[in-house]
Design a protein around this motif. Structure first.
Motif, PDB file in Angstrom:
ATOM      1  N   LEU A  84      20.579  23.654  30.911  1.00 41.95           N
ATOM      2  CA  LEU A  84      20.795  23.214  32.356  1.00 41.95           C
ATOM      3  C   LEU A  84      21.521  21.766  32.467  1.00 41.95           C
ATOM      4  CD1 LEU A  84      17.395  24.397  33.922  1.00 41.95           C
ATOM      5  CD2 LEU A  84      19.607  25.425  34.087  1.00 41.95           C
ATOM      6  N   ALA A  85      20.877  20.910  31.173  1.00 47.12           N
ATOM      7  CA  ALA A  85      21.735  19.546  31.189  1.00 47.12           C
ATOM      8  C   ALA A  85      23.321  19.905  31.175  1.00 47.12           C
ATOM      9  CB  ALA A  85      21.061  18.789  30.375  1.00 47.12           C
ATOM     10  N   GLU A  86      23.587  20.696  30.030  1.00 51.74           N
ATOM     11  CA  GLU A  86      24.857  20.829  29.742  1.00 51.74           C
ATOM     12  C   GLU A  86      25.760  21.402  31.281  1.00 51.74           C
ATOM     13  OE1 GLU A  86      25.174  24.154  27.135  1.00 51.74           O
ATOM     14  OE2 GLU A  86      27.491  24.128  27.010  1.00 51.74           O
ATOM     15  N   VAL A  87      24.994  22.072  31.963  1.00 52.80           N
ATOM     16  CA  VAL A  87      25.770  22.726  33.260  1.00 52.80           C
ATOM     17  C   VAL A  87      26.240  21.159  34.078  1.00 52.80           C
ATOM     18  CG1 VAL A  87      25.532  23.617  35.370  1.00 52.80           C
ATOM     19  CG2 VAL A  87      24.452  24.896  33.555  1.00 52.80           C
ATOM     20  N   ASP A  88      25.334  20.459  34.026  1.00 55.40           N
ATOM     21  CA  ASP A  88      25.608  19.027  34.939  1.00 55.40           C
ATOM     22  C   ASP A  88      26.760  18.317  34.162  1.00 55.40           C
ATOM     23  OD1 ASP A  88      23.824  19.652  36.847  1.00 55.40           O
ATOM     24  OD2 ASP A  88      22.117  18.449  36.051  1.00 55.40           O
TER      25      ASP A  88
END
Ligand SMILES: Nc1ncnc2c1ncn2[C@@H]1O[C@H](COP(=O)(O)OP(=O)(O)OP(=O)(O)O)[C@@H](O)[C@H]1O
Ligand SMILES: [Mg+2]
Length: 366
Positions: A293-297
């Motif tokens: 999810l951090a990668e998405v941001d």
């Protein structure tokens, strides 16, 4: 970005079909072995050129068919991008981008980006460092084709150096080692600096996500572990040249390159404890999810576009409050979630979710 349309032909068990997904959340529901993961896998292949499950194209083609075809159209801020991939059991995969043939796989990068979370991602935490490097490398490659090409160059130089080390065992001639050391140092420094920077932003983002996901119970920290900590590429290149020299005798003895960025790792700890060695299965899975999810941001920040989010079987190990948190967190990211059972309560009154049932490779409206 939004995936507007995808056509599957002879891809695994899927019926030939064209699917026009919802702009927000698509829930792909169905019993085991119906084709849910296959649908996500094809989307992922359009983004990275590779399956997350196999490196053998042949496995992706419907049993008994000579070839398979995926045709995806997505919309980005700068317009429409079309990716067509033909997989063949006898030839290399053929890729077309915006109706023109692509000569190199690297050209695919950036046209369609995705972050995938799958049951295999538990290994991202549990297994050796290579999968963690791969995670970072795939993320950075999607954001920059230069990164992808430099990674290929590093891998090639490493292969050449290792072959030479084997030859040296016989010839004792070390003359050309310097050339490969210089190549490895050049591309290695490029990769290392970018990986470290990426992991640093990952750390900031995922610690926040993880604490929300765990109701403030867990503090996740992520660190890039390399032989040298520097963000100066030139300085690192010099250090790496010296590093390869220092390890040369050992490398010759072991006939392989024993040190360098191909040995770097990403260390993850929860509340100060190494999650790889001591985390529970649920904890490890949640850590992997927080990282994704951090990668998405980060992708959104760097490319200006949210990637597609592919969540394979993510609900199975989350309790209801975490499931609700996740659905709310996703926000504007176009997301595809596979699941075996739908919790009707969870989806009650949501108009951002389109539920589809997949049965024996066929997609139905619920
Ligand atoms: N090349 C292929 N040709 C035809 N069928 C295939 C091929 N590869 C895999 N399959 C079949 O596709 C089916 C669906 O696989 P998939 O992994 O998408 O299931 P799933 O719906 O995600 O199930 P689960 O809930 O267990 O994860 C399996 O039964 C598998 O045998
Ligand atoms: Mg599956």
């Amino acid at each position: 970005m939004k995936l507007k349309k995808i056509t599957y032909s002879n891809f695994r068990n899927l019926d030939t079909m064209t699917f026009e997904p919802h702009d927000q959340i698509t829930l792909l529901s169905g019993e085991n072995a119906q084709g849910k993961t296959n649908m996500l896998e094809a989307i992922h292949i359009c983004c990275t050129g590779r399956s997350h499950r196999t490196s053998r194209d042949k496995e992706l083609i419907k049993f008994g068919s000579p070839s398979a075809f995926i045709d995806a159209t997505c919309m980005q801020n700068d317009g429409t991008h079309r990716i067509e991939i033909k997989l063949s059991s006898t030839n290399k995969k053929a890729v077309r981008i915006n109706n023109s043939p692509a000569r190199r796989l690297g050209q695919l990068m950036g046209h369609m980006n995705a972050v995938m979370f799958s049951p295999e991602d538990l290994q991202l935490i549990k297994s050796g460092p290579s999968l963690r490097r791969r995670f970072v490398d795939i993320a950075l490659s999607q954001m920059s084709s230069t990164y992808f090409y430099n990674l290929q160059r590093y891998i090639k130089a490493l292969d050449q150096r290792n072959s030479l080390l084997k030859a040296i065992a016989v010839t004792k001639n070390v003359d050309t080692l310097d050339i490969w050391d210089a190549q490895l140092a050049k591309y290695g420094a490029y990769l290392s600096v970018r990986r470290a920077k990426f992991v640093k932003s990952l750390d900031t983002k995922c610690s926040k996500i993880h604490s929300e996901l765990t109701g403030n119970k867990e503090k996740l920290e992520v660190k890039y572990q390399a032989s040298f900590q520097t963000d100066n590429e030139e300085e690192l290149e010099e250090k790496l040249v010296a590093h390869f020299k220092k390890h040369r005798d050992n490398d010759i003895k072991r006939t392989t390159t024993t040190a360098g960025p191909h040995r770097d790792d990403i260390i993850m700890s929860v509340n100060g404890i190494d999650v790889r060695a001591f985390g529970s299965q649920g904890q490890q899975r949640t850590c992997a999810l927080s990282m994704k999810l951090a990668e998405v941001d980060i992708m959104k920040k760097i490319t200006g576009e949210y990637p597609l989010l592919l969540l394979d079987d993510v609900f199975s190990e989350l309790d209801n409050s975490r499931r609700t948190w996740l659905l709310n967190y996703i926000g504007n990211v176009q997301t595809f979630i596979t699941c075996v059972d739908i919790d009707k309560k969870l989806l009650h009154d949501r108009n951002d979710v389109d539920i589809r049932i997949i049965e024996n490779g066929k997609l139905h409206k619920s």
